[in-house]
Design a protein around this motif. Structure first.
Motif, PDB file in Angstrom:
ATOM      1  N   LEU A 113       0.629  -1.334   0.165  1.00 49.79           N
ATOM      2  CA  LEU A 113       0.098   0.191   0.176  1.00 49.79           C
ATOM      3  C   LEU A 113       0.661   1.322   0.155  1.00 49.79           C
ATOM      4  O   LEU A 113       0.603   2.221  -0.613  1.00 49.79           O
ATOM      5  CB  LEU A 113      -1.100  -0.054   1.011  1.00 49.79           C
ATOM      6  N   PRO A 218      -7.201   6.882   4.351  1.00 49.64           N
ATOM      7  CA  PRO A 218      -8.383   5.699   4.135  1.00 49.64           C
ATOM      8  C   PRO A 218      -7.694   4.907   5.872  1.00 49.64           C
ATOM      9  O   PRO A 218      -6.560   4.898   5.828  1.00 49.64           O
ATOM     10  CB  PRO A 218      -7.075   4.982   2.567  1.00 49.64           C
ATOM     11  N   LEU A 389     -15.390  -3.900   3.398  1.00 52.04           N
ATOM     12  CA  LEU A 389     -14.400  -2.840   2.580  1.00 52.04           C
ATOM     13  C   LEU A 389     -12.589  -3.402   2.724  1.00 52.04           C
ATOM     14  O   LEU A 389     -12.866  -3.370   3.886  1.00 52.04           O
ATOM     15  CB  LEU A 389     -15.051  -1.666   2.030  1.00 52.04           C
ATOM     16  N   HIS A 390     -12.570  -3.810   1.980  1.00 54.49           N
ATOM     17  CA  HIS A 390     -10.969  -4.079   1.661  1.00 54.49           C
ATOM     18  C   HIS A 390     -10.957  -5.526   2.577  1.00 54.49           C
ATOM     19  O   HIS A 390     -10.013  -6.430   2.462  1.00 54.49           O
ATOM     20  CB  HIS A 390     -10.426  -2.977   2.578  1.00 54.49           C
ATOM     21  N   ALA A 391     -10.888  -5.697   4.163  1.00 58.21           N
ATOM     22  CA  ALA A 391     -10.846  -6.333   4.832  1.00 58.21           C
ATOM     23  C   ALA A 391     -12.422  -6.817   5.532  1.00 58.21           C
ATOM     24  O   ALA A 391     -12.511  -5.518   6.264  1.00 58.21           O
ATOM     25  CB  ALA A 391      -9.255  -6.715   5.213  1.00 58.21           C
ATOM     26  N   CYS A 402      -2.336  -4.343  -2.110  1.00 58.97           N
ATOM     27  CA  CYS A 402      -3.909  -3.767  -2.439  1.00 58.97           C
ATOM     28  C   CYS A 402      -3.445  -4.642  -3.946  1.00 58.97           C
ATOM     29  O   CYS A 402      -2.029  -4.796  -4.259  1.00 58.97           O
ATOM     30  CB  CYS A 402      -3.507  -2.079  -3.090  1.00 58.97           C
ATOM     31  N   VAL A 403      -3.621  -4.351  -4.925  1.00 53.52           N
ATOM     32  CA  VAL A 403      -3.646  -5.849  -6.493  1.00 53.52           C
ATOM     33  C   VAL A 403      -4.374  -4.024  -7.494  1.00 53.52           C
ATOM     34  O   VAL A 403      -5.011  -3.619  -7.885  1.00 53.52           O
ATOM     35  CB  VAL A 403      -4.735  -6.138  -6.597  1.00 53.52           C
ATOM     36  N   ASN A 405      -3.563  -3.776 -11.777  1.00 52.12           N
ATOM     37  CA  ASN A 405      -4.122  -4.838 -12.704  1.00 52.12           C
ATOM     38  C   ASN A 405      -2.982  -3.874 -13.983  1.00 52.12           C
ATOM     39  O   ASN A 405      -2.152  -3.605 -13.994  1.00 52.12           O
ATOM     40  CB  ASN A 405      -4.858  -4.045 -13.880  1.00 52.12           C
TER      41      ASN A 405
ATOM     42  N   LYS B 388      -6.545   2.781  -3.669  1.00 51.71           N
ATOM     43  CA  LYS B 388      -5.983   1.008  -3.243  1.00 51.71           C
ATOM     44  C   LYS B 388      -7.436   0.486  -2.321  1.00 51.71           C
ATOM     45  O   LYS B 388      -6.401  -0.982  -2.280  1.00 51.71           O
ATOM     46  CB  LYS B 388      -4.664   1.775  -2.456  1.00 51.71           C
ATOM     47  N   LEU B 389      -7.986   1.265  -1.496  1.00 50.64           N
ATOM     48  CA  LEU B 389      -8.524   0.487  -0.915  1.00 50.64           C
ATOM     49  C   LEU B 389      -9.054  -0.960  -1.248  1.00 50.64           C
ATOM     50  O   LEU B 389     -10.424  -0.401  -1.988  1.00 50.64           O
ATOM     51  CB  LEU B 389      -9.274   0.592   0.906  1.00 50.64           C
ATOM     52  N   HIS B 390      -9.598  -1.608  -0.820  1.00 48.94           N
ATOM     53  CA  HIS B 390     -10.782  -2.535  -1.326  1.00 48.94           C
ATOM     54  C   HIS B 390     -10.862  -2.809  -2.785  1.00 48.94           C
ATOM     55  O   HIS B 390     -11.527  -4.183  -3.090  1.00 48.94           O
ATOM     56  CB  HIS B 390     -12.407  -1.589  -1.035  1.00 48.94           C
ATOM     57  N   ARG B 392      -9.348  -1.575  -6.781  1.00 44.15           N
ATOM     58  CA  ARG B 392      -8.580  -0.963  -7.961  1.00 44.15           C
ATOM     59  C   ARG B 392      -8.354  -1.092  -9.551  1.00 44.15           C
ATOM     60  O   ARG B 392      -8.865  -2.858  -9.474  1.00 44.15           O
ATOM     61  CB  ARG B 392      -7.516  -1.429  -7.680  1.00 44.15           C
TER      62      ARG B 392
END
Lengths: 417, 417
Positions: A113, A218, A389-391, A402-403, A405, B388-390, B392
């Motif tokens: 992150l 965030p 959300l997120h976790a 984070c992921v 692309n 970035k969270l949840h 992207r």
């Protein structure tokens, strides 16, 4: 350094931390574990200063428990770092990859992150857990403990910081502590939007509310743990007693302890009084609904406020319900989405409960006390998310990534349909 | 109904939507696709009312393009629903499962968020995309379009709502529209914390800022698309031209269009003037840095403001840089974490760019115009996350779910170490 200078330095350091190889990160974590292990006398000495001051200030038993550093807890801190070392590095993991019909290769790649900040109260192990998880996941960390644990936190941080300073492969600023324990410093951290990618508050309702009201960075909320245990009519009575007693008494000060026991009416006249006798024998005070008090008159009457209270103490609210629906309704009305449990032999009841209860973790025939990053295999936890959300639930390494692309073409241009 | 009544009704409906089987959900989506397809004359008629009013009000070309409903775009809406039907249902997917050393079986199960709200501007397809994605992922949806598309949005919604009303297996409230297009109604939605599990704003900077300032519900920000394309010294010149022209001119009004071209200095005297001539021939205005204007004097001088502007029009900012580092620095300083591209034959440059650029999606030798849920295989998109969270980048079905921990024991109690 001011809070914003600290955050800027962390953001700067994060560029280097992001590119560290796993071997280097593990070397640093090993050195940190050793520094904590061999420096334990200094840590306990600093801790005793905090404990004395806290006791003199009339601090509650719960908070004193959280604050106390024993050899056993220091061992656990060291062990936690070694567990994180043993975990696979999440950075660079391709979580999904495919070649699309137009020929593009799409890879979803896990990456750090950036800067992760944690505001925490009392527990001295948090600094070590957070530093280990953040470094392993390629993030810089900003720690901000509470005034009550000030000496302990500074002693722990100094150990970690010395390791970073001694290794030129990693920037010293990769883990930082905000020593200013004022409210203003916390607010400044909550608003350091330019530099902080994630803030996790770990503390009481006042801290959570302050973050919800003020944070512009965030956040993932590690909120209250008003945990419920439902005993179905089909429950094995001995198992139900064991899980109830464990959930309430094994460590009442933690967020995964049971706060409200919800009992099917079929068990009200038989199982319930026996388990309440046993709990009373372990100094648990009971606040019961009218039907509870019919079968166990020693209970104080429970008010609406009891259903919404996270006692974090040897107090238990008890409610008798007519059926599974009423139990689910009560939990979804009053729960905090942390951890809830059911004891049942009936598979339909267990499956329905697991699906319908709105919570981060649902335990079937197991104590809610297992809601824990270590028990879940995450090494340690950065916190327990009570949001969706997120976790959700205990947060480990993955929750600090984070992921992205990454799309590979060979001159692809998009023609409009 | 007031906004909070609409949200409450959606939350109530969400309990039933959550438990729908995939077959039922797909039946409803098929009926919705047919209702849009066969109702297209009514939709176009409603759209013409909006277009006339918008044209009379002097609305920009960009916004008029977004607002316009053609047969081609209606076909695309219908096709989008069928693409979502063809996707696997994410609900109930066990994304991870393992038996832990203490014997607990931990399953992480994907489940719906609950109520998903979308505030959107102009584009009439959004209602259909959102309804399809939300229903397929087991969520209730609350739609709130803008005044400029009011007649079109209501006509689309009425088609969807009629399908729900005609099928008794699903609550009619599962998809709702807030017809009140006032600012106050939008604010009320942003604060409906008790009922809304996710809000995605899809619109311009003013909407995004309002959500950031006012929302108390969880949000994923579909922010600006100030997209960059970097042409490396190693680029294939013809490929670089194709991708540049496609990125800027194929549909300038969308968030994945290129706004700034960053060019390695080795190409400044050779490739750059030629591509700028070609762009000028397609009515693109160029704002250049001093080195750009040296080689192509027709360019207007670029100011700092140009680097930070998402034109959404036939305007392109151009900057010549000394090397890859300077390009990455420029992009990370000015980018909005939406989509960025590189054209390069040098594998080290491409890999480095893909890792170091802070963006939801990075395209190597492919147009940024591919940053799109459809192209990514998500059917359609609920939006493009710039956080970035949840989630992207382009958001599909998965982004509308969360993951619950379901833990199966056999009487497990946790013994303190």
């Amino acid at each position: 350094m001011s809070v914003s200078e600290i955050c800027r330095a962390a953001a700067h350091a994060s560029h280097a931390v992001r590119e560290l190889n796993t071997g280097v990160k593990d070397d640093i974590l090993r050195a940190m574990a050793e520094a904590i292990d061999t420096g334990r006398e200094e840590l306990k000495q600093a801790n005793s200063l905090d404990l004395e001051a806290a006791a003199a200030a009339g601090t509650s038993r719960t908070l004193l428990d959280r604050l106390t550093l024993t050899d056993g807890r220091i061992d656990a801190m060291v062990r936690a770092v070694h567990t994180v070392i043993a975990l696979p590095d999440p950075v660079g993991e391709v979580v999904r990859g495919e070649t699309r019909p137009q020929g593009l290769v799409i890879e979803q790649v896990r990456e750090p992150l950036g800067v992760v900040a944690v505001i925490y109260e009392a527990r001295p192990n948090v600094a070590v857990d957070v530093a280990a998880l953040c470094l392993k996941s390629g993030n810089a960390a900003v720690l901000r403990g509470s005034s009550i644990a000030r000496h302990t936190n500074e002693a722990v941080f100094d150990k970690l910081s010395a390791v970073l300073a001694a290794d030129e492969r990693v920037p010293t600023d990769a883990v930082q502590m905000i020593r200013d324990v004022s409210r203003d410093a916390a607010l400044e951290l909550m608003r350091a939007k330019e530099h902080v990618d994630l803030l996790v508050p770990r503390g009481g309702p006042e801290l959570i509310r302050s973050v919800e009201d003020n944070a512009t960075v965030p956040t993932v909320i590690d909120g209250a743990g008003n945990c419920h245990l439902y005993i179905d009519a089909s429950a094995d009575p001995a198992m139900a007693s064991d899980i109830t007693v464990n959930g309430k008494t094994s460590r009442p000060s933690v967020c995964n302890a049971v706060e409200t026991l919800v009992v099917h009416e079929d068990l009200a006249g038989t199982w319930l009084p026996k388990v309440l006798d046993e709990l009373a024998g372990r100094d648990v005070s009971v606040r019961g609904c009218p039907r509870t008090r019919e079968v166990w008159p020693q209970a104080e009457p429970a008010t609406e406020a009891d259903w919404g209270t996270e006692y974090l103490d040897l107090v238990l609210a008890v409610r008798v319900v007519a059926d599974l629906d009423e139990a689910i309704g009560h939990i979804n009305r009053w729960g905090t989405s942390n951890a809830e449990g059911i004891v049942a032999q009936d598979i339909s009841a267990a499956r329905r409960f697991a699906r319908a209860v709105d919570s981060g973790s649902v335990f079937v025939n197991a104590s809610t006390r297992y809601s824990d990053g270590g028990e879940f295999g995450y090494g340690v936890e950065i916190g327990v998310s009570t949001q969706k959300l997120h976790a959700r639930g205990p947060m480990g390494l993955e929750s600090l990534t984070c992921v992205k692309n990454v799309v590979w073409g060979s001159g692809h241009v998009r023609i409009l349909r």
